[in-house]
Design a protein around this motif. Structure first.
Motif, short mmCIF file in Angstrom:
data_model
loop_
_atom_site.label_atom_id
_atom_site.label_comp_id
_atom_site.label_asym_id
_atom_site.label_seq_id
_atom_site.Cartn_x
_atom_site.Cartn_y
_atom_site.Cartn_z
N UNK A 196 -4.10 -5.84 8.37
CA UNK A 196 -2.81 -5.30 7.93
C UNK A 196 -2.89 -4.81 6.49
N UNK A 197 -2.01 -3.84 6.19
CA UNK A 197 -1.76 -3.40 4.82
C UNK A 197 -0.33 -3.79 4.51
N UNK A 198 -0.15 -4.58 3.45
CA UNK A 198 1.18 -5.03 3.06
C UNK A 198 1.52 -4.46 1.69
N UNK A 202 6.79 2.27 2.89
CA UNK A 202 6.20 2.56 4.19
C UNK A 202 5.17 3.68 4.10
N UNK A 203 5.45 4.70 3.30
CA UNK A 203 4.49 5.79 3.11
C UNK A 203 3.21 5.27 2.45
N UNK A 204 3.35 4.36 1.51
CA UNK A 204 2.19 3.78 0.84
C UNK A 204 1.35 2.95 1.82
N UNK A 205 2.01 2.17 2.65
CA UNK A 205 1.28 1.34 3.62
C UNK A 205 0.55 2.22 4.63
N UNK A 206 1.21 3.28 5.10
CA UNK A 206 0.56 4.17 6.07
C UNK A 206 -0.63 4.91 5.46
N UNK A 234 4.72 -3.03 6.12
CA UNK A 234 3.46 -3.49 6.71
C UNK A 234 2.97 -2.41 7.66
N UNK A 235 1.67 -2.11 7.59
CA UNK A 235 1.05 -1.16 8.51
C UNK A 235 -0.21 -1.81 9.08
N UNK A 236 -0.50 -1.48 10.32
CA UNK A 236 -1.71 -2.01 10.95
C UNK A 236 -2.91 -1.21 10.44
N UNK A 237 -3.89 -1.92 9.99
CA UNK A 237 -5.10 -1.28 9.43
C UNK A 237 -5.99 -0.81 10.58
N UNK A 238 -6.48 0.41 10.45
CA UNK A 238 -7.42 0.92 11.45
C UNK A 238 -8.76 0.22 11.30
N UNK A 239 -9.51 0.19 12.36
CA UNK A 239 -10.84 -0.39 12.29
C UNK A 239 -11.80 0.49 13.08
N UNK A 272 6.41 -2.17 -10.40
CA UNK A 272 5.11 -1.71 -9.92
C UNK A 272 4.89 -2.17 -8.49
N UNK A 273 4.13 -1.38 -7.76
CA UNK A 273 3.88 -1.65 -6.36
C UNK A 273 2.69 -2.60 -6.23
N UNK A 274 2.76 -3.49 -5.23
CA UNK A 274 1.67 -4.41 -4.94
C UNK A 274 1.16 -4.11 -3.54
N UNK A 275 -0.07 -3.61 -3.45
CA UNK A 275 -0.70 -3.28 -2.17
C UNK A 275 -1.76 -4.33 -1.86
N UNK A 276 -1.63 -4.96 -0.72
CA UNK A 276 -2.62 -5.93 -0.25
C UNK A 276 -3.24 -5.35 1.01
#
Length: 132
Positions: free
Chosen positions: A98-100, A51-55, A124-129, A89-93
């Motif tokens: 969204x950031x997953x 969650x910290x990574x997604x944020x 999952x975090x909502x991506x700012x725009x 290993x972490x997978x960031x999309x």
């Protein structure tokens, strides 16, 4: 004060073996419960790191690699030491909305009779725009 009574020495030996066996079973049960508690903590710590990574990757101006860096920092703080070696290993999309973040882990059992625990944490975090 206490006198030994003849014939009771053999009966005392009949009590010793079941007492030692039940103490051993009790200790084994304690280890199994403690192992489960450690795994529950590790799963929560893994989820918190994801969650910290997604944020950290959600802001518009987030630098490249911020997701992986934030995950590694959180993982080191929460799951350092021997238990952290099972974390993959972490997978960031990072998408448009969204950031997953996904990460797999395998936590080893302390005893041969305890199977390893494989788990996956997803955040999952909502991506700012930028406003238009």
């Amino acid at each position: 004060m206490f006198e030994r009574v003849r014939g009771h020495d053999r009966e005392w030996g009949a009590f010793t073996l079941p007492a030692v066996a039940s103490i051993g079973v009790l200790l084994l049960c304690f280890v199994i419960v403690a192992q489960f508690a450690v795994w529950i903590y590790a799963k929560g710590a893994l989820r918190a790191a994801a969650q910290a990574a997604a944020r950290s990757a959600a802001p518009v101006d987030a630098p490249p690699g911020s997701c992986e860096d934030a995950f590694e920092r959180s993982r080191q703080q929460l799951l350092g030491g021997q238990i952290g070696t099972g974390v993959g290993s972490v997978r960031c999309v990072i998408g448009d909305t969204f950031v997953t973040v996904d990460v797999d882990a395998s936590f080893a059992g302390w005893l041969p009779i305890i199977a390893d625990w494989d788990t996956t944490a997803t955040a999952v975090a909502v991506r700012e725009f930028e406003p238009s």
